[in-house]
Each structure stands twice: as C-alpha cells, then as structure tokens.
Design an enzyme around this catalytic site. Structure first.
Site, PDB file in Angstrom:
ATOM      1  N   SER A 133       6.769  -4.329  -1.181  1.00 53.02           N
ATOM      2  CA  SER A 133       7.296  -4.782   0.011  1.00 53.02           C
ATOM      3  C   SER A 133       7.904  -6.020  -0.034  1.00 53.02           C
ATOM      4  O   SER A 133       8.713  -6.115  -0.373  1.00 53.02           O
ATOM      5  CB  SER A 133       5.760  -4.422   0.882  1.00 53.02           C
ATOM      6  OG  SER A 133       5.935  -4.566   2.303  1.00 53.02           O
ATOM      7  N   ASP A 211       8.590   6.521   4.717  1.00 50.13           N
ATOM      8  CA  ASP A 211       8.074   5.155   4.908  1.00 50.13           C
ATOM      9  C   ASP A 211       9.136   4.248   5.654  1.00 50.13           C
ATOM     10  O   ASP A 211      10.183   4.300   5.500  1.00 50.13           O
ATOM     11  CB  ASP A 211       8.168   4.367   3.534  1.00 50.13           C
ATOM     12  CG  ASP A 211       7.971   3.049   3.467  1.00 50.13           C
ATOM     13  OD1 ASP A 211       7.638   2.418   4.646  1.00 50.13           O
ATOM     14  OD2 ASP A 211       7.470   2.415   2.217  1.00 50.13           O
ATOM     15  N   HIS A 224       3.769   3.501   3.842  1.00 51.77           N
ATOM     16  CA  HIS A 224       4.248   2.370   3.421  1.00 51.77           C
ATOM     17  C   HIS A 224       2.985   1.780   2.382  1.00 51.77           C
ATOM     18  O   HIS A 224       3.283   0.796   1.630  1.00 51.77           O
ATOM     19  CB  HIS A 224       4.439   1.236   4.482  1.00 51.77           C
ATOM     20  CG  HIS A 224       5.191   0.000   4.008  1.00 51.77           C
ATOM     21  ND1 HIS A 224       6.337  -0.071   3.115  1.00 51.77           N
ATOM     22  CD2 HIS A 224       4.799  -1.160   4.046  1.00 51.77           C
ATOM     23  CE1 HIS A 224       6.562  -1.190   2.790  1.00 51.77           C
ATOM     24  NE2 HIS A 224       5.433  -1.924   3.225  1.00 51.77           N
TER      25      HIS A 224
END
Length: 272
Positions: A133, A211, A224
């Site tokens: 991320s 996602d 995610h």
C-alpha cells in the site's frame, strides 16, 4: 496506500503533502484501508551481526505498527519456507506510515540508505525490496531512475540510488500499489509510480481483484487488506526465490488483472 521516474522528488515533504497525502487521506476517509489498519503486525526479525544470504527491506502500509506489517510478515514467512538452510534477515523501513504523508520521504531516504549500506558491507547478500500500500508506493519510488528538473529531493539523499547498487537487488515485490487511475481520481497532479529501468525486469506487482487502490473500477474494500492471506504472499515468495536463484526467465511487471510490460507506467490498460 507502479514505473517510477518523476516520482521520488514528488515524495519530498512539500510535494507529498500535495499529492500522496491527499490520496491516503482519501483512503482513510473512505475506509479503503480499514482492513489493513486493524490488522495485527507480527514482529520482523532483527538484522544479524553477520551478513545474511538474503535481506528483505520491506515498508509497511498506512497506520500499521512499526515493523513490516501483516502483509510483509506473510511474505517473509513464505520466503523463509522456500529457502531452507538460508539466512533471511529483515529490515523494516523506518517511517511513520501515518496520514502525515509528508514524512513518507523519510522512508524513501531510509530504504535507499539501507539498501546501499547492505550492498557496501555485505556484497554477497541478495536484497529483496518490498512494500504494501503506502509502503509499496515508497518502495516503488525508491527505485527511480532520474530526478526531474526543478524538484527538490528530501534531505538525506542526493539522487537516485547508484547504478552499481541495482545488481544487489534481486527482486522487488509490491502489494496493492496505488495505480495511476487512482492517483488521478484523488489528485490530477499526482505523478504515476514508475519502476526504474534497472529494476523493472525483476519487479512483481500484485493487485487483488477489486482492490480500489490498484484495480481499475475496484469496489471491494476488503480486497486491499487481503494480501496477507489470499495466496499472493506465496506468489510473491515464489517469484522472489526464482529471482534469487536465477532459475526464472526475465520477469515482467505483473498484476492479477493482467500483465504490463516491464518499464511501463501502471496507468496503461490491463489485459484480461
């Protein structure tokens, strides 16, 4: 929160506030990162005094506790299982991983300096760079080739990592990297994340279907935070082992939605 040219400088304290802070703040408000924020963070192994066979340099995601985060730990566990008898040290990139995204530049500096230090002090150690991320964006920016004219680098680095360092990095694995479509959604001025040419052929980018951060049109918030247990940590470990052992052909930047040619920006359309 994917090929890195003009981005490392954008990660300077002022620019990150204008570009990536908007991105990750939007994620927080939208609860896209809800799963990852709540995920427990197993401890990363400490660096050994002697040189290891492999060293993983990994950047955790937004609001994960200091360490490598749940996704990073799942990847390291899978990598260790595939390298019996080998020493695998882990370095957790030191940066806040908070919503104060001007400080993401600290992580770029830290990751870059750590990689260079390993290459200098343990030249036979093979490095695996990774992130999840926001950490994936950080790791991607760390591989940049050039610094665009007119931008100021964050304090602590003077430019991209030297070309001589690249051969020491065997693989780059990125989970849920913010894609250009998403960057543009929240900030039209945000540059794409572009992997440097010296790293593109040994980079694997993984994006879970749905996602919202990396999958065009994705609406599945839970996707995610799924990388730690959706099989992609194993996929990344397989890729890294092939790169470490030299048993794989030249890699391409890959995502579950399709393949993107090495060196391309991730704002290119994905295949089926």
């Amino acid at each position: 929160m994917s090929t890195v040219t003009p981005s490392v400088v954008r990660m300077g304290r002022l620019t990150v506030g204008a570009a990536l802070s908007t991105i990750f703040a939007a994620l927080a408000v939208a609860a896209i990162l809800a799963g990852s924020l709540a995920a427990p963070t197993p401890k990363a192994s400490a660096a050994a005094d002697s040189c290891s066979t492999v060293e993983v340099v990994f950047a955790r995601g937004t609001n994960e506790a200091p360490g490598i985060g749940a996704t990073g730990q799942a990847f390291v566990d899978a990598l260790n299982a595939r390298l019996p008898g080998k020493t695998v040290n882990v370095y957790a990139v030191n940066y806040p991983a908070s919503l104060n995204f001007g400080q993401t530049a600290d992580g770029i500096v830290d990751a870059s300096n750590q990689i260079q230090a390993i290459a200098a002090s343990c030249p036979t150690t093979k490095i695996v760079l990774g992130g999840y991320s926001q950490g994936a964006a950080l790791a991607g920016y760390t591989t940049t080739d050039t610094v665009p004219a007119g931008f100021n680098l964050p304090a602590g680095i003077t430019g991209p990592m030297p070309a001589a360092v690249a051969p020491h990095v065997a693989a780059v694995v990125l989970f849920g990297t913010p894609d250009s479509w998403f960057l543009n959604l929240v900030d039209h001025d945000a540059p794409p994340i572009t992997i440097g040419q010296a790293y593109a052929a040994k980079t694997l980018q993984l994006c879970a279907t749905g996602d919202p951060v990396c999958f065009p049109g994705g609406l599945d918030r839970s996707a995610h935070s799924s990388y730690k247990d959706n099989g992609m940590a194993d996929q990344a470990a397989d890729f890294a082992v092939h790169q470490l052992t030299g048993t794989a052909p030249a890699a391409t930047v890959q995502q579950t939605a399709g393949q993107i040619d090495a060196g391309q920006s991730t704002d290119q359309p994905m295949g089926n």
